[in-house]
Design an enzyme around this catalytic site. Structure first.
Site, PDB file in Angstrom:
ATOM      1  N   GLU A 255      -5.116 -13.527   0.661  1.00  0.00           N
ATOM      2  CA  GLU A 255      -3.816 -14.338   0.357  1.00  0.00           C
ATOM      3  C   GLU A 255      -3.224 -14.792   1.736  1.00  0.00           C
ATOM      4  OE1 GLU A 255      -2.240 -10.345   0.868  1.00  0.00           O
ATOM      5  OE2 GLU A 255      -3.919 -11.079   0.148  1.00  0.00           O
ATOM      6  N   ASP A 256      -3.350 -13.784   2.634  1.00  0.00           N
ATOM      7  CA  ASP A 256      -2.533 -14.143   3.992  1.00  0.00           C
ATOM      8  C   ASP A 256      -3.179 -15.319   4.773  1.00  0.00           C
ATOM      9  OD1 ASP A 256      -4.653 -12.506   4.250  1.00  0.00           O
ATOM     10  OD2 ASP A 256      -3.722 -10.909   5.562  1.00  0.00           O
TER      11      ASP A 256
END
Length: 730
Positions: A637-638
């Site tokens: 997600e980062d």
């Protein structure tokens, strides 16, 4: 006596009429023709040409238009248009059913594609258009949910001589139960009519359908209803597309050629006059016209004495077209990615996306009838204006024209803004970075609410932030890293509130289990989804968001310094832990590395500041498939957030005050193992980078060696002179 005078006067008048009729019969006949002209036939205002040899053929009023290759009269064109477009006065208010779209607010804007029938011929370009719609956030497979309908029949090429021409379209669409005379339908078209005139005849009645057409005649364009799109080839990329070539602002620009034209030279028919006249401005030095007669199957039947020479010159130089500063365009095909400035010769044509794009800030509009004045016009443009035009050209190319995806999505967004006009983008949003596709009006219609407009508007970001901590481990001890992290963050004078996204399998502890803090603490259910950390939570009221992992180790002074840096770069990610990507030539794939080097392209969101708008963009702009991948693997997600922000800004994140002490600590005894302890975790991140790059169509991440440290950081001076003295002891 008086009677004699009357007879003499009558005789003189009769003689005068006879003389006039004898000597000026031709003039009388022409005058009579002008007086009996139909009201619909408008006289063309022609410029004062110095050399009548350059006049278009239909400008010579003395000649009768008997050549079948010559242009139609305005009356003939109107008759052909009215036969095909019976609802030529359509507007959104009269020919569009808004109720189909407003059932669920702006979420009700859904697009349905008719299924293709067996043995249907579908061109490569139309396949790309349908794929762009099917992969967009607006697609629906249920026609009952649809606001807009798109035909599965290929309507791009309506030239009956073309191999892509689909017959009997009229008969087929009338049999569709949802056709409803074309209401709420969108029809795409690139080519219409047949050589040599290329009329607006599509060969079927579109009724009340919206027409998205290239090279759309202004006489037939229905403002606020139709959409003029650029002409593109079958080789135009589906996604991403070629990036603009303007990488540095060189003033004055260094280009080998001042003005270039590259294209086919139509020997007869529409456009032949202008293209045949282009050789008069060609000087072979700084103004080059490259034309080839190889157009159509029987071009040799019409070839003239210049064709052989033109063909040779075209083959010799055509690959150097990008070396020109100005590029002549005779149609609406937008292809100026090479930092050139378009000079448009498009009399009577509606420019692409003219509803929203301010073309006078990006191109020089010429006149086909004043072709010989173009060289002197471009020579008179100052260097500052040249730079501004090149910058705007690159912005428009990358935002709306570089891929089929962007062309199709821009068309849909324009229609959506019409349907929900009370929540729509303004001209500034469409014409300034990052472009209308990345500015979602559902978030806000005010420019001051978007971080990338702050600098231009003179807006200063707020002086507080909201900390969002992603928690996945159950709370079993008061000595867990998250407890210390809460104390550190809450002591920051800039912290407004702390939100804990609880993504553990066990229920969150009661409020009494959390330590007392000087700022409000909210615990929110993250539904065990990794992407929940980037949801646009209504509880986030500040512009700045500090994203933290539960095991992040930071000092309050580090938090304060990073926040002050972010206030200077509110459109970017600003944080501590860096990572990088690279291209592996052996695997022909992108790689991911966590090695500590001076080069980075990713700042992990385990300890980073960014604007809250990116939460909204992450949730509503990115496709569900990418978010599902993140939730399924509990990973990446980062990286995805870095992809998104770099795609918006075209800039890298910002690394602050390097702390090699930042590391992922082992999980407490009795708790679930942290994901990075799994060897598969790193392999998943490698795969994620390639999946994300494939969806974007290019690699948006940008490498950087830029790092911001506090003043006197690591300098050999007394620590009493340093504001952030704790950073060096961390």
């Amino acid at each position: 006596m008086q009677a004699r005078k009357k007879y003499v006067l009558l005789g003189l008048c009769a003689c005068c009429w006879l003389v006039l009729f004898y000597w000026g019969g031709g003039v009388q006949l022409r005058l009579l023709r002008l007086l009996t002209r139909h009201r619909g036939d408008v006289m063309r205002p022609w410029p004062n040409w110095t050399d009548r040899a350059f006049l278009p053929r239909y400008a010579h009023l003395d000649e009768l238009q008997t050549d079948p290759g010559m242009a139609e009269s305005p009356r003939q064109r109107r008759q052909a248009w009215s036969a095909i477009y019976k609802d030529s006065r359509c507007r959104m208010e009269t020919c569009f059913d808004f109720s189909r779209c407003r059932r669920r607010g702006r979420e009700g804007f859904r697009v349905y594609i008719y299924p293709s029938e067996k043995n249907d011929r579908v061109s490569e370009s139309y396949r790309k258009i349908l794929a762009s719609i099917a992969e967009s956030r607006y697609y629906t497979s249920d026609p009952r949910e649809a606001c807009l309908f798109v035909l599965g029949i290929d309507t791009l090429d309506r030239d009956q001589l073309s191999g892509q021409f689909v017959p009997n379209v009229d008969e087929r669409i009338r049999g569709y139960p949802l056709w409803n005379d074309g209401r709420n339908h969108l029809i795409f078209n690139l080519y219409s009519g047949t050589w040599p005139n290329y009329t607006e005849d599509l060969g079927f009645n579109i009724g009340q359908a919206i027409l998205a057409k290239a090279s759309l005649n202004t006489e037939h364009f229905r403002p606020g209803f139709d959409v003029s799109i650029p002409l593109f080839s079958k080789d135009h990329p589906q996604k991403g597309g070629e990036r603009g070539w303007l990488v540095r602002n060189t003033v004055p620009p260094r280009r080998k050629y001042l003005l270039m034209f590259k294209g086919k030279r139509y020997l007869t028919g529409i456009g032949s006059d202008t293209r045949n006249a282009l050789h008069h401005i060609h000087n072979g030095k700084d103004i080059v016209s490259l034309t080839t007669c190889r157009h159509g199957k029987d071009w040799e039947k019409h070839k003239d004495a210049r064709c052989d020479h033109d063909n040779l010159e075209y083959e010799r130089i055509h690959k150097k077209w990008w070396k020109g500063l100005y590029f002549l365009l005779r149609n609406t095909q937008w292809g100026c990615s090479a930092a050139c400035i378009p000079v448009l010769l498009s009399n009577g044509w509606e420019l692409p996306f003219s509803d929203v794009i301010q073309w006078n800030q990006a191109v020089i509009e010429g006149d086909e009838r004043l072709l010989l004045q173009v060289p002197s016009t471009v020579r008179a443009v100052g260097n500052e204006r040249v730079l501004a035009l090149r910058q705007r050209t690159q912005m428009l190319w990358e935002a709306y024209f570089s891929s089929v995806d962007k062309i199709v999505l821009t068309t849909l967004e324009i229609i959506k803004d019409r349907v929900f006009s009370h929540i729509s983008r303004n001209k500034y949003m469409w014409n300034y970075l990052p472009g209308g596709l990345l500015v979602l009006p559902e978030y806000s219609t005010h420019l001051a609410h978007f971080p990338f407009y702050y600098l231009g508007l003179g807006v200063t970001p707020g002086q507080e932030f909201t900390a969002v901590i992603h928690a996945v481990s159950p709370l079993v001890s008061q000595s867990q890293p998250i407890m210390k992290l809460l104390q550190v963050v809450s002591k920051s004078k800039y912290c407004s509130q702390i939100i804990i996204l609880w993504n553990s399998e066990k229920p969150p502890p009661s409020r009494s289990k959390w330590p007392p803090m000087p700022v409000p603490l909210t615990v929110t259910d993250g539904r065990r989804k990794t992407t929940s950390r980037f949801l646009p939570h209504v509880a986030i009221e500040t512009e700045a968001v500090l994203s933290l992992d539960e095991d992040t180790v930071l000092l309050t002074s580090e938090v304060n310094f990073a926040f002050l840096v972010w206030r200077s770069f509110p459109e970017r990610i600003v944080g501590y832990p860096p990572r990088s990507h690279f291209w592996d030539p052996l695997k022909r794939a992108w790689g991911y590395t966590s090695k500590w080097t001076n080069d980075y392209s990713i700042v992990l969101t385990g300890a980073a500041f960014y604007h809250r708008y990116y939460h909204y963009l992450f949730t509503h702009y990115l496709p569900q498939s990418l978010r599902t991948l993140v939730d399924r693997t509990s990973n990446c997600e980062d990286i995805l957030m870095n992809f998104l922000v770099s795609a918006v800004t075209h800039q890298p994140p910002i690394k602050v005050a390097q702390r090699k002490q930042y590391k992922e600590l082992p999980s407490p005894q009795g708790t679930k193992s942290v994901p990075w302890a799994n060897p598969e975790h790193f392999n998943q991140r490698q795969e994620c980078i390639n999946t994300f790059a494939n969806w974007f169509g290019y690699m948006p991440l940008v490498h950087s060696q830029f790092r911001l440290d506090p003043v006197l950081f690591k300098d050999q001076v007394s620590v009493l002179r340093k504001k952030y003295k704790d950073l060096e002891r961390a």
